[in-house]
Design a protein around this motif. Sequence first.
Motif, PDB file in Angstrom:
ATOM      1  N   ASP A  72      29.342  18.151  17.570  1.00  0.00           N
ATOM      2  CA  ASP A  72      28.231  17.730  18.417  1.00  0.00           C
ATOM      3  C   ASP A  72      28.462  18.093  19.877  1.00  0.00           C
ATOM      4  N   THR A  73      29.726  18.304  20.247  1.00  0.00           N
ATOM      5  CA  THR A  73      30.087  18.538  21.650  1.00  0.00           C
ATOM      6  C   THR A  73      31.058  19.702  21.750  1.00  0.00           C
ATOM      7  N   ILE A  74      30.875  20.521  22.787  1.00  0.00           N
ATOM      8  CA  ILE A  74      31.827  21.579  23.120  1.00  0.00           C
ATOM      9  C   ILE A  74      32.543  21.157  24.407  1.00  0.00           C
ATOM     10  N   LYS A  75      33.867  21.196  24.384  1.00  0.00           N
ATOM     11  CA  LYS A  75      34.637  20.877  25.583  1.00  0.00           C
ATOM     12  C   LYS A  75      35.278  22.170  26.089  1.00  0.00           C
ATOM     13  N   ILE A  76      34.818  22.625  27.249  1.00  0.00           N
ATOM     14  CA  ILE A  76      35.360  23.836  27.851  1.00  0.00           C
ATOM     15  C   ILE A  76      36.747  23.529  28.402  1.00  0.00           C
ATOM     16  N   ALA A  82      34.142  21.040  45.549  1.00  0.00           N
ATOM     17  CA  ALA A  82      33.520  22.360  45.466  1.00  0.00           C
ATOM     18  C   ALA A  82      33.256  22.748  44.006  1.00  0.00           C
ATOM     19  N   ILE A  83      34.212  22.444  43.118  1.00  0.00           N
ATOM     20  CA  ILE A  83      34.007  22.749  41.701  1.00  0.00           C
ATOM     21  C   ILE A  83      32.873  21.901  41.140  1.00  0.00           C
ATOM     22  N   TRP A  84      32.889  20.604  41.508  1.00  0.00           N
ATOM     23  CA  TRP A  84      31.802  19.715  41.057  1.00  0.00           C
ATOM     24  C   TRP A  84      30.456  20.282  41.478  1.00  0.00           C
ATOM     25  N   GLN A  85      30.346  20.670  42.739  1.00  0.00           N
ATOM     26  CA  GLN A  85      29.081  21.168  43.248  1.00  0.00           C
ATOM     27  C   GLN A  85      28.656  22.445  42.522  1.00  0.00           C
ATOM     28  N   ARG A  86      29.629  23.341  42.274  1.00  0.00           N
ATOM     29  CA  ARG A  86      29.282  24.590  41.600  1.00  0.00           C
ATOM     30  C   ARG A  86      28.856  24.332  40.158  1.00  0.00           C
ATOM     31  N   LEU A  87      29.499  23.380  39.499  1.00  0.00           N
ATOM     32  CA  LEU A  87      29.100  23.041  38.137  1.00  0.00           C
ATOM     33  C   LEU A  87      27.690  22.480  38.103  1.00  0.00           C
ATOM     34  N   LEU A  88      27.338  21.704  39.104  1.00  0.00           N
ATOM     35  CA  LEU A  88      25.963  21.197  39.199  1.00  0.00           C
ATOM     36  C   LEU A  88      24.972  22.344  39.362  1.00  0.00           C
ATOM     37  N   GLU A  89      25.324  23.307  40.215  1.00  0.00           N
ATOM     38  CA  GLU A  89      24.435  24.450  40.430  1.00  0.00           C
ATOM     39  C   GLU A  89      24.277  25.273  39.156  1.00  0.00           C
ATOM     40  N   ILE A  90      25.332  25.377  38.377  1.00  0.00           N
ATOM     41  CA  ILE A  90      25.258  26.123  37.116  1.00  0.00           C
ATOM     42  C   ILE A  90      24.373  25.391  36.109  1.00  0.00           C
ATOM     43  N   GLY A  91      24.382  24.055  36.181  1.00  0.00           N
ATOM     44  CA  GLY A  91      23.580  23.274  35.247  1.00  0.00           C
ATOM     45  C   GLY A  91      24.385  22.435  34.297  1.00  0.00           C
ATOM     46  N   CYS A  92      25.700  22.258  34.561  1.00  0.00           N
ATOM     47  CA  CYS A  92      26.530  21.435  33.687  1.00  0.00           C
ATOM     48  C   CYS A  92      26.226  19.964  33.904  1.00  0.00           C
ATOM     49  N   HIS A  93      26.241  19.200  32.832  1.00  0.00           N
ATOM     50  CA  HIS A  93      25.901  17.782  32.909  1.00  0.00           C
ATOM     51  C   HIS A  93      27.121  16.884  32.881  1.00  0.00           C
ATOM     52  N   ASP A  94      28.024  17.120  31.953  1.00  0.00           N
ATOM     53  CA  ASP A  94      29.120  16.187  31.720  1.00  0.00           C
ATOM     54  C   ASP A  94      30.458  16.817  32.064  1.00  0.00           C
ATOM     55  N   ARG A 121      28.514  29.670  31.726  1.00  0.00           N
ATOM     56  CA  ARG A 121      27.062  29.810  31.622  1.00  0.00           C
ATOM     57  C   ARG A 121      26.640  30.159  30.187  1.00  0.00           C
ATOM     58  N   SER A 122      27.381  31.059  29.568  1.00  0.00           N
ATOM     59  CA  SER A 122      27.021  31.455  28.205  1.00  0.00           C
ATOM     60  C   SER A 122      27.163  30.275  27.249  1.00  0.00           C
ATOM     61  N   MET A 123      28.238  29.482  27.401  1.00  0.00           N
ATOM     62  CA  MET A 123      28.418  28.339  26.525  1.00  0.00           C
ATOM     63  C   MET A 123      27.390  27.247  26.815  1.00  0.00           C
ATOM     64  N   LEU A 124      26.976  27.131  28.071  1.00  0.00           N
ATOM     65  CA  LEU A 124      25.926  26.175  28.420  1.00  0.00           C
ATOM     66  C   LEU A 124      24.619  26.560  27.736  1.00  0.00           C
ATOM     67  N   ALA A 125      24.318  27.872  27.737  1.00  0.00           N
ATOM     68  CA  ALA A 125      23.108  28.339  27.068  1.00  0.00           C
ATOM     69  C   ALA A 125      23.200  28.105  25.557  1.00  0.00           C
ATOM     70  N   PHE A 126      24.378  28.352  25.000  1.00  0.00           N
ATOM     71  CA  PHE A 126      24.554  28.130  23.559  1.00  0.00           C
ATOM     72  C   PHE A 126      24.377  26.644  23.224  1.00  0.00           C
ATOM     73  N   ALA A 127      24.990  25.783  24.024  1.00  0.00           N
ATOM     74  CA  ALA A 127      24.875  24.343  23.762  1.00  0.00           C
ATOM     75  C   ALA A 127      23.427  23.884  23.867  1.00  0.00           C
ATOM     76  N   LEU A 163      27.708  19.825  26.232  1.00  0.00           N
ATOM     77  CA  LEU A 163      28.805  20.597  26.803  1.00  0.00           C
ATOM     78  C   LEU A 163      29.536  19.728  27.825  1.00  0.00           C
ATOM     79  N   VAL A 164      30.843  19.582  27.671  1.00  0.00           N
ATOM     80  CA  VAL A 164      31.671  18.807  28.596  1.00  0.00           C
ATOM     81  C   VAL A 164      32.692  19.752  29.221  1.00  0.00           C
TER      82      VAL A 164
END
Length: 791
Positions: free
Chosen positions: A696-700, A741-753, A719-725, A732-733
């Motif tokens: 149910d979940t992918i952990k990068i 800076a990493i948190w902010q970039r992950l938000l810009e990419i569209g990561c939730h968790d 990004r590719s795994m986010l699209a797949f999820a 996707l976690v």
Amino acid sequence: MQTDDMALLAGMRRFTGIRAEQLARLALCADACFARRELLAKELYWYLLKSPREAELLQRHHAAGLEAVADRLLREWRRLLFEPLDAAAARRLQRQGERYCRLGIGVDWLSGLYERGLANLAGSLAEAGLPVESEHEFSRLLRKRVLLEQMLTLDGYQGNLRSEAAARQNRLHSMSGLYAALSGLSLALADGADRRALLQAVCEICAREAGCAAAWAALPDDDGLRLAALAHSHDAVGGPMDALIRGGGEQGGNPAARAMRSRSTQVINDLRSEPALRPWNEALGIAGDGSLLVAPLQVRQQVVGVLALHAAEAGFFDQTRLALFDAMVRETGRALERQEALERSHRAETELAFLAQHDALTGLPNRGQMQQLIDRLLAARFGGGQVAVLAIAVEGFHEVNARLGYDGGDLVLCETARRLREAIYPFGYVGRVGASRFIACSERMDQLAGLVERLLRQLPLPAEAMGTTVELRCSVGVAVSSSGPGDAASLLRRADLALSRAKEQGGGHYRHYDAAMDEEIRKLHALRGAFALAIPRGELALYYQPKINLQTRRVEGAEALVRWVRDGRNIAPGEFFPAIEHSGLIRELDWWVLREAVRQTGEWRRRGQAIPVSVNLSAATLKHEDFLLTLEALLEAHPLPAGFLELEVLESVTQQEAEQITPRLERCRDLGLSIALDDFGTGASSLVHLQQLPFDTIKIDQRFVRLLLEMPGNEAIIRSMLAFAHYTGRKLVVEGVESRAIWQRLLEIGCHDGQGYGISPPLAAHELPEWVHEWSRAGEDADIINSSYAP
């Protein structure tokens, strides 16, 4: 032939109503029709994707990938527009139709291909902005041109069907001769006075009744093979066959040598494709074409000779004939066996003496003999000489047995033994000491590097067995004696230890023994022994690392992480996991963690704190037979709502393990548990697991996230795994959130968790509820609580 092609082309042009000058005029609109080249390429590619059977056939024929096949089809459409359709082109289209028929491509698939291509070209023409009359004229010419191309291709297709029908009719006529040969063979075998007379009778029957141009038999000799019988279906007998067989016995192109080594029938249905067989044809006085079959003659599963059959026509040895000749060879082998019955008692005594010191399958020295050889080499040293022992493991051999059976596995082992002998002799000795384990020894230290290099180069080469190509991996461990006293047992143990280290690196590696390996083993066993007491002594504790929604900052749960405190020192999991992961202790640890996490989650719920928990489980635990029963009993004793317990499966599980645990994970989902694929991107089967495991979940893995800002390629992966999820409805976690800076970039990419030390380190069970309370109270004003860690 050219006149026939021109007549065919002219007739088809008349049928379609298109003249030669109209075909030439079509070139004026070729650029317009091919304007949407990229769209046509995509259309062809997707057509292949939707036709997996035809796509596989074309890829196999062209020995190329799907994109290359689509590109070939695209070039065919370009040729249709830009190149003239003359007699040579018409013949080429017929041959293409013949190939499609031979490959098994369906006519309906070909029709669909032309329909899709015509629709694309017509669409491009319509968008070219031509005058209406010109567009209509060119559109008619284009349809007729495509129809003409399709008719020429189908004409070749039908011609091949007619040829195959005629060939089958011819085979039916020839089969009567084969059955007559079998009947005559039974009488000849019953009357055979000795081995040579028996084999001569077999060869004469094959040449007279079975439709063979020539037949001969050869028996093993001290220096190769010797001719025992020869028969021709014509008067002239050409060439010194005896000299030919003796001289070619060890050549790789000699099918008799291959048949004897592999103990399997060698069939070559087109001699022109085998230039190495030209000496055979010249010796028989025949042309370099036709077919050849060389079958090993076996008595009690031992090859005692070969029977070779030559047919003048190519493709003679089809499946039906092969079955009949196989029966003939078996009958011949039984007759030879009866003649050897009188000699068997004497041979048995010789074989018993040999088997006492050798491996029965490969003929190599066994463990006891190798240990004696090593001890003799050690005793014979002088002047500070040394002895090297090499432990060699053929990896993945159980897969060979599962795939080919034990007979096929034996063939592969024999081929491996042969290669070992070639690589080691004359500088040392080699023996078989296990199912797929070998030992070599040598006192030639100046040749050691070369020996290892040859082993790693020759053993992994593809091997043929049971008509299948098998690829193997091997690892080598090397131990060298010291200048002082030594014994074979110690050298063998050290070589095995070095081999274990080489296998940890994967196939195709070697390691030399050093004293640090013994020290490492000692520490590993000591650590394993200490860990066996960790649970009963209460030295383990669970810590929980929060997982949050990076966008809403809502707490999603926590991952349970084990900590071992021994003698006041915190031992990291990476230090003690290697000591227990291949023992039963890993299952004891998994169940302790699972029980403690379930108990703690239930305790938090009774206090009104809803915190879902994730637990890592090893493949050894998941595939154990009592896993589901124990889990169901645990959940019955400590019931949890659906979604409050998540099992994390490491991405590094093997394909075989994945197949074993998939049904059990499905059952876990029925029990209300979630499944996560942990550390995605670190193993060799990532894409396979994405398709196979019911997660149910992918952990990068955190290694991708920590270097997110420095390595743009990592962002592309995320990004590719986010699209797949998103596409498959999975969560996707991201692990390793360690800076703003990493948190902010992950938000810009569209990561939730996400989770990581930048949010919070793992917390003790009593600390987590307070952390959740503080985080929730901060609400949208919360940035990264662990500010002391994050820059």
